[in-house]
Design a protein around this motif. Structure first.
Motif, PDB file in Angstrom:
ATOM      1  N   PRO A  42       0.822  -1.206   0.000  1.00 55.41           N
ATOM      2  CA  PRO A  42       0.000   0.000   0.000  1.00 55.41           C
ATOM      3  C   PRO A  42       0.865   1.268   0.000  1.00 55.41           C
ATOM      4  CG  PRO A  42      -0.654  -1.510   1.764  1.00 55.41           C
ATOM      5  CD  PRO A  42       0.628  -2.025   1.208  1.00 55.41           C
ATOM      6  N   GLY A 109      -3.255   2.152   6.741  1.00 53.86           N
ATOM      7  CA  GLY A 109      -2.605   0.994   6.142  1.00 53.86           C
ATOM      8  C   GLY A 109      -1.487   1.316   5.169  1.00 53.86           C
ATOM      9  N   GLU A 111       2.028   1.779   3.821  1.00 61.85           N
ATOM     10  CA  GLU A 111       3.375   1.418   4.255  1.00 61.85           C
ATOM     11  C   GLU A 111       4.392   2.371   3.651  1.00 61.85           C
ATOM     12  OE1 GLU A 111       4.279  -2.721   3.904  1.00 61.85           O
ATOM     13  OE2 GLU A 111       2.397  -3.302   4.840  1.00 61.85           O
ATOM     14  N   ASP A 133       9.091   5.872   4.442  1.00 62.71           N
ATOM     15  CA  ASP A 133       8.639   4.654   5.116  1.00 62.71           C
ATOM     16  C   ASP A 133       7.763   5.132   6.280  1.00 62.71           C
ATOM     17  OD1 ASP A 133       8.415   2.584   7.026  1.00 62.71           O
ATOM     18  OD2 ASP A 133      10.179   1.585   6.171  1.00 62.71           O
TER      19      ASP A 133
END
Lengths: 440, 162, 281
Positions: A42, A109, A111, A133
C-alpha cells in the motif's frame, strides 16, 4: 505387574505425545500464515502541494501526482491507495519528514508515502518528491527536479526509477521501450512505444511483412525479419544511424536474437538446406553454427549471462523448447507437457523461461524454471495468447492476445496477475519485444 | 542362468535389428499405391488446363506436418507433367500454414512444406534450378476463416510461375 | 506417525517374550493408537489449519467488532458514530459489521454469503446514510473493491475450503468429548487474531527479491483490552523485508478485539510463523 507396566506405558506415551511436538517446534505452537493477503504494498500518493498555490500550478500538481500514481501502479506490486481514505492533506500539513504525522498514514494501512511539492516560476517547473517509510517515519529518497512543463513525464519517470531502485535494488523499467508489430491489411510494420504504451512510433516503412524484432543490449539497434525483397531476410537497423545490415542468404533468415552485451546475434538460417541456428556478427557475418540437427531449429533466446541458449526444435517429433549449454555443449529438452511449445523468452534474472504452449486448441503463456520445475500457466480462457517478453527487471511480461477480438499487446505480472491492455491502435498488434533498461 | 541371459539379450538384439531395418525399409521400399506417371486422360487435362490450372492446384498438408500425402504426391505428378511440357517456365513453390501455431514456427514449417514439394519434383526429374522456394508461414492465408475447413485450405504449398 | 507409536510401545515389551507380553503389547498398542487419535482430534486446532479462512471461525465469534483491512479502520469508526446516533440498532449494526467484513472472502466459495453480505451492506448504507453519507459510500465502495480483489485469490481460498471442513469437524469433536471450553475459545481467539494479521500482511516478492521458502517467527502478547503489550522475533528470516513486513502486519492490525469474556487470562500470546510460500499457488 501387568497393571503396573500398563500404567507406565500410558504415562510414557502420553508424555511423549505431548513433549515431542514441543521439542520439534521450540517454545511456541506457531500458527502459520503462509500466504499474504496483499501482494501489493500500500502506497499513498496525495496530490502534490502547490507551493505558490495558484490555479495553473495546482492543475499541474494534480496531473503530475496522478501520472506518478499511474506509473507506479504499472509495476503491479504497489497498491496506490484511494485518496478518499486519506486522513491528512499535505497541502496543509506539509511534505517533509518533520511536518508529517506518520500515524495518519499507518492507520489507513499505508506502508509507503510519496509527497511532492511543485513550484512554477516563469516557464520552469521545480518539483521536489519524497518517498517515506511510514512505519519508521523516515525519508527513503528525496529528489528535486527542474524543467519545462513538457518535461513532466520525464521528471516523474525519473523519480519512479529512484523509488523502484530504493525499494527493490534494481533499475526497474521506466526507461525501457517495447517494439511490436502492427498489421494493417496485408502489411506488417514494426513500431516502438514506451514501456507503458505511450508515444508509439513507426520504426519500419517497408510496405511488406516485417516482424520478429530483437533489441541489442544497448537498446540502440533492432534486428528483425522482413520480406522487403520477397523472402524472409534479417535486417539490422539502428535508431540513430542510417546504415542497415542485411542477412539475405538463400532460404529463410529469421528470428534474430541479440546476445547479451556483445555485438553478436543468434538467428535461424536455412541456406544449408536445413534450418539451423547460427551465431552472427552485428553486421550479419556468420561466425559459427550453434545447432546441429536435421529439422526445425528456431527462435533462439539467450540466458542473461550469455552462457546458454534456449530454442525451439522439432527433433522430438513436435515443437519443444531445448536449452544448449555452451560450456558443456550439451543440449537438453526443457518442455515435456503438451505437443506444441514455442516462443521461449529467457527471464532477465536467468532462473525462468516464459513460452507459448498449445493446449485444448488455444495458445497460452507458460513459465517454467530453467531446471524444468515450477511450470505455471499464466493465461487461460482468453483467446490466443502469444509472444511473451520480460520487462528488463523481470517483474512483468508483455504478450499479444486475441481476448478482445483482434490481436493486441497486453501486460501482466510475472505471476500472471494484473493482466491489462497496453495500447489501443488500429489494425492488429503482435510480437512485442521489451527493450533492456537503458540509462538516459 | 547366464546362458539364458545371453539368449534373451541376443533375441532382443535381433528383434531390435529387425524392427530397425523394417522401419528403414519403409522409406525406400516401392509403394505400389503411388503411381509414377499420369494416366493419358489426366495428362490431357493437365495439358489443356495450362498455367491457370497449374497455379490453382495446391497440395495440402496435415497439421504440423510437411509430409507429402498420397494425394499430394499425385498432384505433384501433374506439376511434373506440366513442367516437363513447359520447359521455359520457372516456378516458385510457396509454403503456407494455418493460423493456429505461432508465427515463427509456421514460417519454418512453411519452408519445410515448400522444400518437400520441391524435392519430390526434383526426384521426378525436374531441374532444381527451375524451382525456388519461399515460406510465408501463416502470413498469407488462402481462406481467412478460423475453422477447420479454412485451416485445411491454408496448410498448403502453392505454385507460382515466375 | 503410526510407526512411531508402535516403536514406543514395543520397546518396553522387549525383555519378556511370552504370549502374555505379546497380548499386553498388543492391547497397549491399540490403546495408544486410540489415545493418539483422540489427541489428534483435540490438537488439530493448533496444527491443521494452515490456510484457514476466517469465515468459519468468524461466524462463531460474531460478537467481535470487525477490524482487518486498512480501510476497515475508518469504516468502523464511521459505523461507530452512526451506531451511536441510531442507538436502538447499535448492537445490530456492530454484529452485522462483523459478518460483512469477513464474509467478503467467502464470496468465491459459494453464493449465499455474498447476497447476505451485500444485503448487510445495503442495510448499513441505509442506516448510516443519514449521518455521514459520503464516508459510508466510500467505505462501501472500498469494501466492494476488496471483494473484487478477493477474486484474484480465489484459488487459495478454494483450496482452504476443503481444509475448513476439517477444522469445523475438529472443533466440534473437541468440545463434544468434553475438552475445556476455554481451550476452544482461546484457540478461536488466537485464530481470529491471526486472520486479522494475515489480512494486513502485504508482501511483494519483487520487493523482497528473494525466494519464497523464507520464514520468520514472531510472538506478541495481547492484553484483555485488545492492545499489544510486546512483540518479539523468535527467529528472523534473514530477509529484512520479510521480517519488516510481518512486523508491520501486526502493528497495522492493532488494536485487536478484546478478549472474550469467558477467557480469564491476563494476556494471550500469539506466536505466528510468516512464510510467503503461498504466493506461487
Amino acid at each position: 505387574m501387568f497393571k503396573n507396566r500398563f500404567k507406565t506405558l500410558i504415562c510414557f506415551t502420553v508424555a511423549l505425545v505431548f513433549i515431542l511436538p514441543d521439542l520439534c517446534c521450540a517454545d511456541y505452537d506457531y500458527i502459520d500464515i503462509n500466504s499474504p493477503s496483499m501482494r501489493k504494498i500500500p502506497l499513498a500518493i496525495p496530490v502534490f502541494k502547490s507551493i505558490a498555490s495558484n490555479s495553473t500550478e495546482a492543475r499541474f500538481s494534480k496531473k503530475a501526482s496522478d501520472l506518478l500514481a499511474e506509473t507506479l501502479d504499472f509495476t503491479g506490486y504497489l497498491n496506490i491507495q484511494d485518496r478518499k481514505a486519506f486522513l491528512s492533506d499535505p497541502q496543509k500539513d506539509g511534505i517533509t519528514t518533520q511536518s508529517i504525522n506518520f500515524q495518519n498514514w499507518t492507520v489507513i494501512g499505508s506502508e509507503l508515502l510519496i509527497t511532492g511539492g511543485v513550484l512554477m516560476k516563469g516557464g520552469t517547473v521545480q518539483m521536489e518528491l519524497r518517498l517515506f517509510d511510514t512505519f519508521k517515519g523516515t525519508l527513503i529518497v528525496g529528489k528535486r527536479y527542474k524543467g519545462g512543463m513538457i518535461h513532466q513525464r520525464q521528471m516523474i519517470r525519473r523519480f519512479c526509477s529512484e523509488v523502484i531502485y530504493h525499494l527493490t535494488g534494481n533499475k526497474g523499467f521506466f526507461n525501457s521501450k517495447i517494439a511490436f508489430v502492427s498489421r494493417n491489411s496485408k502489411r506488417k510494420e514494426i513500431y516502438v512505444c514506451d514501456f507503458d504504451g505511450y508515444g508509439s512510433k513507426r520504426f519500419t516503412f517497408i510496405n511488406s511483412i516485417s516482424f520478429f524484432p530483437s533489441w541489442s543490449s544497448d537498446g540502440n539497434r533492432l534486428a528483425y525479419t522482413s520480406y522487403k525483397n520477397g523472402k524472409p531476410d534479417i535486417y539490422i537497423q539502428s535508431f540513430t544511424e542510417k546504415q542497415i545490415y542485411q542477412i539475405n542468404k538463400k532460404g529463410i533468415n529469421m528470428t534474430p536474437s541479440w546476445a547479451p552485451n556483445t555485438d553478436a546475434l543468434a538467428a535461424t538460417l536455412s541456406f544449408s538446406g536445413d534450418q539451423e541456428i547460427y551465431l552472427l556478427t552485428g553486421k550479419g557475418k556468420v561466425i559459427k553454427k550453434l545447432t546441429n540437427n536435421r529439422g526445425i531449429d528456431i527462435s533462439p533466446t539467450w540466458s542473461p549471462d550469455g552462457k546458454r541458449l534456449a530454442f525451439v526444435s522439432d527433433r522430438a517429433g513436435s515443437p519443444q523448447i531445448f536449452t544448449k549449454d555452451f560450456r558443456t555443449s550439451r543440449v537438453k529438452r526443457l518442455t515435456f507437457k503438451g505437443k506444441y511449445n514455442t516462443q521461449p523468452s529467457w527471464s532477465p534474472k536467468g532462473d525462468k523461461l516464459a513460452y507459448t504452449g498449445r493446449g485444448n486448441g488455444n495458445l497460452n503463456i507458460y513459465v517454467i524454471g530453467v531446471d524444468g520445475k515450477g511450470l505455471a500457466q499464466l493465461t487461460q480462457n482468453s483467446g490466443s495468447n502469444e509472444s511473451p517478453t520480460w520487462s528488463p527487471d523481470g517483474s512483468l511480461i508483455a504478450f499479444s492476445s486475441t481476448r478482445e477480438g483482434p490481436s493486441r499487446i497486453y501486460v501482466m505480472t510475472a505471476y500472471g496477475t494484473d493482466q491489462r491492455r497496453l495500447l489501443a491502435m488500429p489494425g492488429e498488434q503482435t510480437n512485442p519485444k521489451w527493450s533492456p533498461e537503458v540509462n538516459n | 542362468m547366464r546362458k539364458n541371459g545371453f539368449k534373451i539379450l541376443g533375441l532382443l538384439f535381433v528383434a531390435f535389428a529387425l524392427i530397425f531395418t523394417a522401419s528403414c525399409m519403409g522409406k525406400f521400399a516401392y509403394d505400389p499405391s503411388v503411381k509414377t506417371s499420369l494416366s493419358e486422360e489426366e495428362a490431357r487435362l493437365v495439358a489443356e488446363g495450362g498455367s491457370e490450372m497449374f497455379t490453382n492446384d495446391d497440395i495440402y498438408f496435415a497439421f504440423d506436418s510437411s509430409m507429402l500425402s498420397q494425394e499430394a504426391k499425385h498432384t505433384l505428378l501433374r506439376k511434373d507433367y506440366y513442367m516437363k511440357n513447359n520447359m521455359g517456365d520457372s516456378v516458385t513453390v510457396e509454403g503456407h500454414c494455418d493460423e493456429r501455431g505461432t508465427n515463427e514456427y509456421n514460417l519454418a514449417l512453411g519452408e519445410r512444406r515448400a522444400v518437400s514439394a520441391q524435392k519430390y519434383l526434383v526426384n521426378l526429374g525436374i531441374d532444381a534450378s527451375r524451382l525456388e522456394t519461399v515460406s510465408y508461414g501463416e502470413e498469407r492465408p488462402a481462406d481467412s476463416g478460423s475453422n477447420e475447413a479454412a485451416w485445411q485450405k491454408n496448410r498448403r504449398a502453392h505454385f507460382v510461375i515466375k | 506417525m503410526k510407526n512411531n507409536g508402535k516403536a514406543i510401545v514395543h520397546l518396553p515389551g522387549m525383555p519378556g517374550k511370552g504370549p502374555r507380553t505379546m497380548y499386553a503389547s498388543f492391547t497397549v498398542s491399540v490403546i495408544c493408537h486410540l489415545l493418539f487419535l483422540t489427541v489428534l482430534i483435540f490438537v488439530p486446532g493448533l496444527k491443521i489449519p494452515k490456510r484457514t479462512s476466517h469465515s468459519v471461525i468468524h461466524v462463531n465469534m460474531v460478537a467481535r467488532p470487525a477490524k482487518g483491512t486498512p480501510a476497515g479502520t475508518r469504516y468502523r469508526a464511521v459505523l461507530k458514530k452512526s451506531a451511536a446516533k441510531t442507538k436502538k440498532t447499535s448492537e445490530g449494526v456492530s454484529l452485522k459489521t462483523v459478518s460483512a467484513a469477513p464474509k467478503k472472502k467467502a464470496k468465491s466459495i459459494n453464493k449465499k454469503p455474498v447476497t447476505h453480505s451485500k444485503s448487510t451492506i445495503e442495510e448499513l448504507k441505509n442506516e448510516a446514510e443519514a449521518s455521514r453519507p459520503g464516508d459510508v459510500t466510500d467505505a462501501i465502495e472500498r469494501i466492494k473493491n476488496q471483494v473484487n480483489e478477493t477474486d484474484a485469490r480465489r484459488r487459495s481460498v478454494e483450496n482452504s475450503d476443503k481444509e475448513l471442513a476439517g477444522v469445523e469437524d475438529g472443533v466440534a469433536g473437541g468440545s463434544g468429548t468434553g475438552a475445556g471450553l476455554s481451550v476452544d475459545i482461546l484457540t478461536l481467539y488466537t485464530y481470529e487474531i491471526k486472520d486479522l494479521v494475515q489480512q494486513n500482511w502485504a508482501y511483494s516478492e519483487q520487493l523482497a527479491d528473494a525466494k519464497s521458502d523464507l520464514q520468520t517467527f514472531l510472538v506478541f502478547e495481547v492484553l484483555p483490552n485488545g492492545e499489544i503489550r510486546d512483540i518479539w522475533f523468535t527467529e528472523k528470516s534473514g530477509n529484512r523485508y520479510l521480517d519488516e513486513s510481518a512486523y508491520k502486519a501486526v502493528i497495522k492490525s492493532k488494536p485487536f478485539p478484546p478478549h472474550p469474556v469467558e477467557l480469564s487470562r491476563p494476556v494471550v500470546e500469539v506466536p505466528l510463523r510468516f512464510s510467503p510460500e503461498g504466493l506461487l499457488d
